[in-house]
Write a protein that holds these residues in place. Structure first.
Motif, PDB file in Angstrom:
ATOM      1  N   VAL A 130       0.833  -1.208   0.000  1.00  9.00           N
ATOM      2  CA  VAL A 130       0.000   0.000   0.000  1.00  9.00           C
ATOM      3  C   VAL A 130       0.869   1.260   0.000  1.00  9.00           C
ATOM      4  N   LEU A 131       1.872   1.294   0.868  1.00  6.17           N
ATOM      5  CA  LEU A 131       2.736   2.468   0.943  1.00  6.17           C
ATOM      6  C   LEU A 131       3.502   2.671  -0.360  1.00  6.17           C
ATOM      7  N   GLY A 132       3.895   1.553  -0.995  1.00  4.73           N
ATOM      8  CA  GLY A 132       4.594   1.653  -2.261  1.00  4.73           C
ATOM      9  C   GLY A 132       3.714   2.213  -3.363  1.00  4.73           C
ATOM     10  N   VAL A 133       2.456   1.746  -3.397  1.00  8.15           N
ATOM     11  CA  VAL A 133       1.519   2.237  -4.406  1.00  8.15           C
ATOM     12  C   VAL A 133       1.236   3.727  -4.205  1.00  8.15           C
ATOM     13  N   LEU A 134       1.084   4.128  -2.952  1.00  9.59           N
ATOM     14  CA  LEU A 134       0.774   5.525  -2.647  1.00  9.59           C
ATOM     15  C   LEU A 134       2.005   6.431  -2.736  1.00  9.59           C
ATOM     16  N   GLY A 135       3.171   5.855  -2.506  1.00 10.51           N
ATOM     17  CA  GLY A 135       4.383   6.674  -2.472  1.00 10.51           C
ATOM     18  C   GLY A 135       4.466   7.535  -1.225  1.00 10.51           C
ATOM     19  N   TRP A 136       3.988   6.999  -0.096  1.00  9.51           N
ATOM     20  CA  TRP A 136       3.906   7.781   1.134  1.00  9.51           C
ATOM     21  C   TRP A 136       5.049   7.526   2.107  1.00  9.51           C
ATOM     22  N   HIS A 137       6.056   6.768   1.736  1.00  3.81           N
ATOM     23  CA  HIS A 137       7.119   6.435   2.689  1.00  3.81           C
ATOM     24  C   HIS A 137       7.732   7.684   3.322  1.00  3.81           C
ATOM     25  N   ASP A 138       7.854   8.754   2.558  1.00  2.60           N
ATOM     26  CA  ASP A 138       8.479   9.976   3.066  1.00  2.60           C
ATOM     27  C   ASP A 138       7.482  10.956   3.672  1.00  2.60           C
ATOM     28  N   ARG A 139       6.203  10.591   3.661  1.00  4.02           N
ATOM     29  CA  ARG A 139       5.189  11.510   4.179  1.00  4.02           C
ATOM     30  C   ARG A 139       4.815  11.206   5.629  1.00  4.02           C
ATOM     31  N   VAL A 140       5.228  10.058   6.144  1.00  3.70           N
ATOM     32  CA  VAL A 140       4.897   9.681   7.518  1.00  3.70           C
ATOM     33  C   VAL A 140       6.168   9.269   8.253  1.00  3.70           C
ATOM     34  N   ASP A 141       6.096   9.309   9.581  1.00  5.61           N
ATOM     35  CA  ASP A 141       7.248   8.937  10.397  1.00  5.61           C
ATOM     36  C   ASP A 141       7.283   7.445  10.694  1.00  5.61           C
ATOM     37  N   LEU A 142       6.110   6.816  10.654  1.00  6.40           N
ATOM     38  CA  LEU A 142       6.008   5.410  11.033  1.00  6.40           C
ATOM     39  C   LEU A 142       4.755   4.818  10.407  1.00  6.40           C
ATOM     40  N   ALA A 143       4.823   3.551  10.021  1.00  3.91           N
ATOM     41  CA  ALA A 143       3.641   2.830   9.536  1.00  3.91           C
ATOM     42  C   ALA A 143       3.599   1.506  10.280  1.00  3.91           C
ATOM     43  N   ILE A 144       2.513   1.259  10.995  1.00  2.00           N
ATOM     44  CA  ILE A 144       2.453   0.156  11.952  1.00  2.00           C
ATOM     45  C   ILE A 144       1.309  -0.798  11.621  1.00  2.00           C
ATOM     46  N   CYS A 145       1.609  -2.090  11.671  1.00  2.00           N
ATOM     47  CA  CYS A 145       0.588  -3.131  11.556  1.00  2.00           C
ATOM     48  C   CYS A 145       0.622  -3.956  12.846  1.00  2.00           C
ATOM     49  N   PRO A 146      -0.352  -4.834  13.070  1.00  2.71           N
ATOM     50  CA  PRO A 146      -0.370  -5.615  14.309  1.00  2.71           C
ATOM     51  C   PRO A 146       0.919  -6.393  14.578  1.00  2.71           C
ATOM     52  N   GLU A 147       1.570  -6.885  13.527  1.00  3.09           N
ATOM     53  CA  GLU A 147       2.810  -7.650  13.699  1.00  3.09           C
ATOM     54  C   GLU A 147       3.894  -6.825  14.388  1.00  3.09           C
ATOM     55  N   ASP A 148       3.852  -5.521  14.204  1.00  2.00           N
ATOM     56  CA  ASP A 148       4.863  -4.646  14.801  1.00  2.00           C
ATOM     57  C   ASP A 148       4.645  -4.445  16.295  1.00  2.00           C
ATOM     58  N   ALA A 149       3.441  -4.721  16.758  1.00  2.00           N
ATOM     59  CA  ALA A 149       3.079  -4.433  18.151  1.00  2.00           C
ATOM     60  C   ALA A 149       2.736  -5.710  18.916  1.00  2.00           C
TER      61      ALA A 149
END
Length: 243
Positions: A130-149
């Protein structure tokens, strides 16, 4: 809640229905996934399953399938795998459409010193796509899914608290949680966020969002900067939530 207004330093923002308009795409992927397990359109089982999907918006996808196939982990895992493949295939074919005003919102918040964390019930692999399609990697500080927490997603507070720790936030009251589902609101409340804003661009009604504990109701994510950058946040809270 204290009358002292604490400035917001972190916004934890949902993806589907809040920042991207992919509700139909998600529901089609769920429908395809349960169909591979024998639950097909036109049956009572299908209707019940899709009601469960609607009610469970924002929760980890594997947990949604565990609710549809209780006691059958193999079926839940198989359906989840199909969901991932279906949704990612739809991304490749059709892409994603950001909610109007979302890019301006993200840029304005970061430009004002507010850190941004995207939180989602998608898997790490799907979130990356999703982040790759949107190109948002540089627009947010963090992207979190349940696996990360630790594996627990919404309505538990774990993903928000993970963001608090990762980004060095001093006080959970400095957090705003924004989403379109009741589970987002429950997550924000349980995490201790001072702003828990429900947006009306997703699947759950105003009443459902308030039931989950929303402190504010917004027409869309585009209204978020005016809310959390406002000096009279406490007054806005009472007015917006009708409490």
């Amino acid at each position: 809640m204290s009358d002292v207004v604490v400035p917001i330093k972190l916004a934890c923002i949902d993806l589907a229905g809040t920042t991207i308009g992919d509700i139909a795409m998600v529901e089609r992927a769920f429908a395809e996934a349960i169909a591979t397990q024998g639950i097909v359109p036109g049956t009572g089982a299908y209707a019940r399953a899709m009601v469960h999907v609607h009610r469970s918006r924002g929760c980890p996808k594997i947990e949604v399938f565990r609710g549809i196939f209780p006691g059958n982990e193999a079926q839940a895992q198989a359906a989840n795998l199909t969901f991932e493949r279906s949704y990612q295939g739809a991304l490749d074919r059709a892409g994603l459409v950001p909610i109007p005003g979302v890019l301006e919102t993200l840029d304005k918040l970061r430009g004002s010193g507010v850190q941004l964390a995207l939180i989602t019930g998608f898997s790490r692999a799907t979130l990356g796509r999703v982040l790759g399609v949107l190109g948002w990697h540089d627009r947010v500080d963090l992207a979190i899914c349940p696996e990360d927490a630790g594996g627990r997603g919404r309505p538990w507070p774990d993903m928000v608290l993970h963001a608090v720790l990762r980004l060095g936030i001093e006080d959970v009251r400095q957090v705003a949680v924004v989403g379109d589902a009741e589970s987002d609101m429950l997550c924000g409340r349980r995490a201790g966020a001072s702003v828990v804003a429900g947006v009306m661009t997703g699947v759950h009604s105003r009443d459902r969002l308030l039931k989950g504990g929303a402190t504010h109701i917004l027409d869309s994510i585009a209204d978020l900067p005016d809310l959390i950058l406002s000096e009279d946040l406490g007054t806005h809270q009472v007015t917006a939530a009708g409490r």
